[in-house]
Design an enzyme around this catalytic site. Structure first.
Site, PDB file in Angstrom:
ATOM      1  N   ASP A 213       0.818  -1.209   0.000  1.00 29.38           N
ATOM      2  CA  ASP A 213       0.000   0.000   0.000  1.00 29.38           C
ATOM      3  C   ASP A 213       0.858   1.269   0.000  1.00 29.38           C
ATOM      4  O   ASP A 213       1.809   1.370   0.787  1.00 29.38           O
ATOM      5  CB  ASP A 213      -0.858  -0.036   1.280  1.00 29.38           C
ATOM      6  CG  ASP A 213      -1.997   0.949   1.258  1.00 29.38           C
ATOM      7  OD1 ASP A 213      -2.841   0.862   0.357  1.00 29.38           O
ATOM      8  OD2 ASP A 213      -2.046   1.803   2.170  1.00 29.38           O
ATOM      9  N   GLU A 255       2.063  -0.223  -4.726  1.00 31.13           N
ATOM     10  CA  GLU A 255       1.110   0.796  -5.167  1.00 31.13           C
ATOM     11  C   GLU A 255       1.829   2.139  -5.170  1.00 31.13           C
ATOM     12  O   GLU A 255       2.220   2.647  -4.118  1.00 31.13           O
ATOM     13  CB  GLU A 255      -0.098   0.839  -4.223  1.00 31.13           C
ATOM     14  CG  GLU A 255      -1.197   1.763  -4.740  1.00 31.13           C
ATOM     15  CD  GLU A 255      -2.128   2.294  -3.645  1.00 31.13           C
ATOM     16  OE1 GLU A 255      -3.251   2.677  -3.979  1.00 31.13           O
ATOM     17  OE2 GLU A 255      -1.717   2.350  -2.471  1.00 31.13           O
ATOM     18  N   HIS A 329     -10.210  -1.730  -5.587  1.00 30.21           N
ATOM     19  CA  HIS A 329     -11.196  -1.362  -4.568  1.00 30.21           C
ATOM     20  C   HIS A 329     -11.312   0.142  -4.352  1.00 30.21           C
ATOM     21  O   HIS A 329     -12.154   0.584  -3.567  1.00 30.21           O
ATOM     22  CB  HIS A 329     -10.805  -2.044  -3.255  1.00 30.21           C
ATOM     23  CG  HIS A 329      -9.484  -1.530  -2.742  1.00 30.21           C
ATOM     24  ND1 HIS A 329      -8.294  -1.744  -3.407  1.00 30.21           N
ATOM     25  CD2 HIS A 329      -9.177  -0.780  -1.661  1.00 30.21           C
ATOM     26  CE1 HIS A 329      -7.313  -1.150  -2.751  1.00 30.21           C
ATOM     27  NE2 HIS A 329      -7.816  -0.563  -1.691  1.00 30.21           N
ATOM     28  N   ASP A 330     -10.457   0.941  -4.991  1.00 30.15           N
ATOM     29  CA  ASP A 330     -10.518   2.404  -4.862  1.00 30.15           C
ATOM     30  C   ASP A 330     -11.119   3.056  -6.105  1.00 30.15           C
ATOM     31  O   ASP A 330     -11.302   4.277  -6.127  1.00 30.15           O
ATOM     32  CB  ASP A 330      -9.093   2.984  -4.713  1.00 30.15           C
ATOM     33  CG  ASP A 330      -8.411   2.581  -3.417  1.00 30.15           C
ATOM     34  OD1 ASP A 330      -9.120   2.327  -2.423  1.00 30.15           O
ATOM     35  OD2 ASP A 330      -7.166   2.536  -3.408  1.00 30.15           O
TER      36      ASP A 330
HETATM   37  O1  TEU Z   1      -4.818   4.039  -1.562  1.00 33.50           O
HETATM   38  C1  TEU Z   1      -3.991   5.153  -1.786  1.00 33.50           C
HETATM   39  C2  TEU Z   1      -4.659   6.365  -2.198  1.00 33.50           C
HETATM   40  O2  TEU Z   1      -3.976   7.341  -2.408  1.00 33.50           O
HETATM   41  C3  TEU Z   1      -6.143   6.367  -2.339  1.00 33.50           C
HETATM   42  O3  TEU Z   1      -6.687   6.923  -1.203  1.00 33.50           O
HETATM   43  C4  TEU Z   1      -6.545   7.120  -3.533  1.00 33.50           C
HETATM   44  O4  TEU Z   1      -6.118   8.448  -3.477  1.00 33.50           O
HETATM   45  C5  TEU Z   1      -8.019   7.159  -3.706  1.00 33.50           C
HETATM   46  O5  TEU Z   1      -8.582   6.023  -3.184  1.00 33.50           O
HETATM   47  C6  TEU Z   1      -8.337   7.235  -5.158  1.00 33.50           C
HETATM   48  O6  TEU Z   1      -9.664   6.989  -5.381  1.00 33.50           O
HETATM   49  C7  TEU Z   1      -4.411   3.062  -0.687  1.00 33.50           C
HETATM   50  C8  TEU Z   1      -5.493   2.023  -0.568  1.00 33.50           C
HETATM   51  O7  TEU Z   1      -5.641   1.381  -1.798  1.00 33.50           O
HETATM   52  C9  TEU Z   1      -6.745   2.679  -0.070  1.00 33.50           C
HETATM   53  O8  TEU Z   1      -7.837   1.800  -0.040  1.00 33.50           O
HETATM   54  C10 TEU Z   1      -6.461   3.208   1.312  1.00 33.50           C
HETATM   55  O9  TEU Z   1      -7.560   3.940   1.771  1.00 33.50           O
HETATM   56  C11 TEU Z   1      -5.230   4.111   1.327  1.00 33.50           C
HETATM   57  O10 TEU Z   1      -4.127   3.567   0.606  1.00 33.50           O
HETATM   58  C12 TEU Z   1      -4.751   4.300   2.745  1.00 33.50           C
HETATM   59  O11 TEU Z   1      -4.211   3.099   3.230  1.00 33.50           O
END
Ligand code: TEU
Ligand code: CA
Length: 558
Positions: A213, A255, A329-330
């Site tokens: 992450d 990521e 998932h984002d």
């Molecule tokens: O996501 C990283 C992140 O930057 C996201 O918050 C992104 O900006 C946003 O979701 C875009 O739609 C990672 C994980 O994938 C996310 O689920 C977590 O919330 C985040 O890190 C914090 O751990």
């Protein structure tokens, strides 16, 4: 599976790795399958669906976080790295999952969230107890500004300041995400040692690797205002590699929202001793507004999308490795974002799969993508659950945005689009749970569900299964060089893959109306129809008519 490392015959060519021909399937455990009727997906639910995943043919499951957590950000806020969240199950069940998956040739990737912890992690509980606590330096603390305010203007990714005051000790701590996700201090060698110890503990349990992450943030230099690409970022990753997975044959994927083709090779260049590959997000962020980000998105532009993919295919052609994905998932659902989920839900979902899976790299399928699941039509903010969406709703309304304008943006881009329950069947709650799901199911589950997809040989599911199998049986799909054609054409994506006298020609329409295509002479060929979404095509001619979202690939030898 993990021990099939062999080498290409030619000298100087990329050494072969098992994950080069693998396909990864991402599970968001909370939304996948509920085995005990509490409305929350769990490990038992996943074990119950392994036969389904085996049928699909995937090699690896990436599990979004399953660790103990207060679930402020659905598990991306970890309070115990070495235990399973009770709502997901137990360590025994996890071991059972690893074994049951291995029996089917499937490895498990864990989600390593080590940029931050939960504020309930014992390290943070200690750290905030007093300024001289031995764990104080596990996190990032700064004195208030002279006026008592935040130490800097840094903003959290979820909106609002990235600093929160701890009144008891009079200092602010950094959190690049929610205030319940304090950032770890990677400059502290004790932090790094604890994390490596924990990683080895999981690796010893037989996992196939890690998804990491926001790993580009761990080298942050807060006072210099540098978040990604900090001076020691790659020192930390090389140290992690040496101390943990380096000697093991696993898949690691970072990521990295900040990655450019240049920086990507620092993470995954073959002699770097860092990661197998990274997720880069250029094709995602190119649709985002410069100032409002994803909450005000730009229209679909196939020319720009192709240019981005082509740039990355070329940049990592000789060194490094691409990961290929439409969703996670984002992100919004692939077919809603890049296809046409109303008029051509099946044909456009298949075309998206074809163009993605036939590029060079490791494909990732996000749960439900393989059956063409779509964005949700939530109408009220009360239906949303995601912390980012709820925070941005509050902040946007405070800034004067109208409620319906926000909902429109959320319908397109909220992370909850990806998080509604997996649609297993036409039964109540899509067969996800026999209780009340933690987030509403998409009402289209009666038409779009895994049961129906598995029974129909023309479904999006079987199309994915075929693409996954083709990658296994055709080295040209794994290792062939990539070349794009008709780069300026607004409606078609055309490329070839070539390896040792074999050529795959991929032709895909992104248009909702039939179109006449003129193809250059060098593309004309006749061979074997590999994959299609209307009827088999074994010949590429100078002039062709493509049906709405028609796509196919032809294999030519010699
Ligand atoms: O996501 C990283 C992140 O930057 C996201 O918050 C992104 O900006 C946003 O979701 C875009 O739609 C990672 C994980 O994938 C996310 O689920 C977590 O919330 C985040 O890190 C914090 O751990
Ligand atoms: Ca459950």
């Amino acid at each position: 599976m993990q021990d099939v490392t062999h080498h290409l015959p030619q000298a100087g060519v990329l050494p072969r790795k098992w994950w080069h021909s693998a396909t990864v399937y991402q599970i968001y455990p909370r939304s996948f399958a509920d085995s005990n009727s509490d409305g929350i997906g769990d490990l038992g639910g996943i074990i119950g669906k392994l036969d389904y995943l085996e049928k699909l043919g995937i090699d690896v499951i990436w599990l979004s976080p399953i660790f103990r957590s207060p679930m402020d950000d659905n598990g991306y806020d970890i309070s115990d790295y070495q235990d399973i969240a009770p709502e997901f199950g137990t360590l025994e069940e996890f071991d059972r999952l690893v074994r049951a998956a291995k029996d089917r040739g499937i490895g498990i990737l864990l989600d390593l969230v080590v940029n931050h912890t939960s504020d309930e992690h014992p390290w943070f509980v200690e750290a905030r107890a007093s300024r001289d606590n031995p764990y104080r330096d596990f996190y990032i603390w700064r004195d208030p500004a002279p006026d008592g305010g935040v130490p800097s203007a840094l903003q959290s990714n979820f909106g609002g300041p990235a600093w929160t005051l701890d009144p008891a000790t009079g200092q602010y701590y950094l959190h690049l995400f929610s205030r319940r996700q304090p950032d770890l201090n990677w400059e502290n060698p004790k932090v790094r040692a604890e994390i490596y110890r924990m990683m080895n503990w999981w690796l010893d349990r037989g996992i196939a690797g890690f998804r990491m992450d926001v790993i580009d943030l761990i080298g942050k230099q807060v006072d210099a205002g540098i978040l990604s690409d900090g001076a020691h970022l790659h020192d930390y990753l090389q140290e992690m590699h040496r101390e943990t997975f380096g000697p093991r044959d696993v898949l690691t994927v970072g990521e990295t929202w900040s990655a450019t083709p240049g920086s990507a090779l620092l993470y995954c260049g073959r002699d770097r001793g860092e990661l197998s590959m990274i997720f880069q997000f250029e094709h995602v962020t190119q649709r985002w507004d410069e100032s409002f980000g994803k909450w005000r998105s730009k229209p679909f532009d196939l020319v720009a999308l192709k240019a981005s993919f082509t740039k990355w295919q070329q940049a990592l052609a000789a060194d490094g490795w691409n990961s290929l994905f439409w969703g996670n998932h984002d992100l919004p659902r692939a077919v809603s974002r890049y296809g046409d989920d109303r008029r051509f839900p099946v044909q456009s979902a298949k075309t998206l799969a074809t163009v993605l899976h036939l590029m060079k790299g490791t494909p990732y399928i996000y749960q439900g993508e393989e059956i063409g699941m779509t964005n949700v039509p939530f109408e009220r903010i009360s239906e949303y659950r995601d912390i980012e969406t709820l925070n941005m709703h509050r902040l946007s309304l405070e800034a004067g945005l109208a409620e319906d304008a926000f909902i429109k943006g959320a319908n397109e881009n909220s992370r909850d689009n990806a998080r509604t329950p997996m649609q297993w069947s036409a039964a109540p709650q899509a067969g996800f749970t026999s209780g009340t799901p933690w987030i509403a199911v998409n009402p289209n589950y009666r038409q779009i569900n895994a049961d129906a997809a598995v029974r129909n040989e023309h479904s999006v599911f079987h199309h994915h299964a075929k693409l996954i199998a083709l990658r296994k049986s055709h080295d040209v799909i794994v290792y062939g060089s990539y070349q794009s054609f008709l780069d300026q054409h607004p409606d078609v994506f055309v490329y070839t893959r070539v390896l040792e006298g074999e050529r795959v020609t991929v032709i895909a329409s992104f248009s909702g109306t039939p179109l006449e295509l003129e193809l250059p002479g060098e593309l004309q060929t006749a061979g074997e129809a590999l994959i299609w979404n209307y009827s088999p095509v074994s010949e590429v001619r100078g002039r062709m008519t493509l049906q709405p979202y028609e796509s196919f690939a032809v294999l030519t030898r010699g």
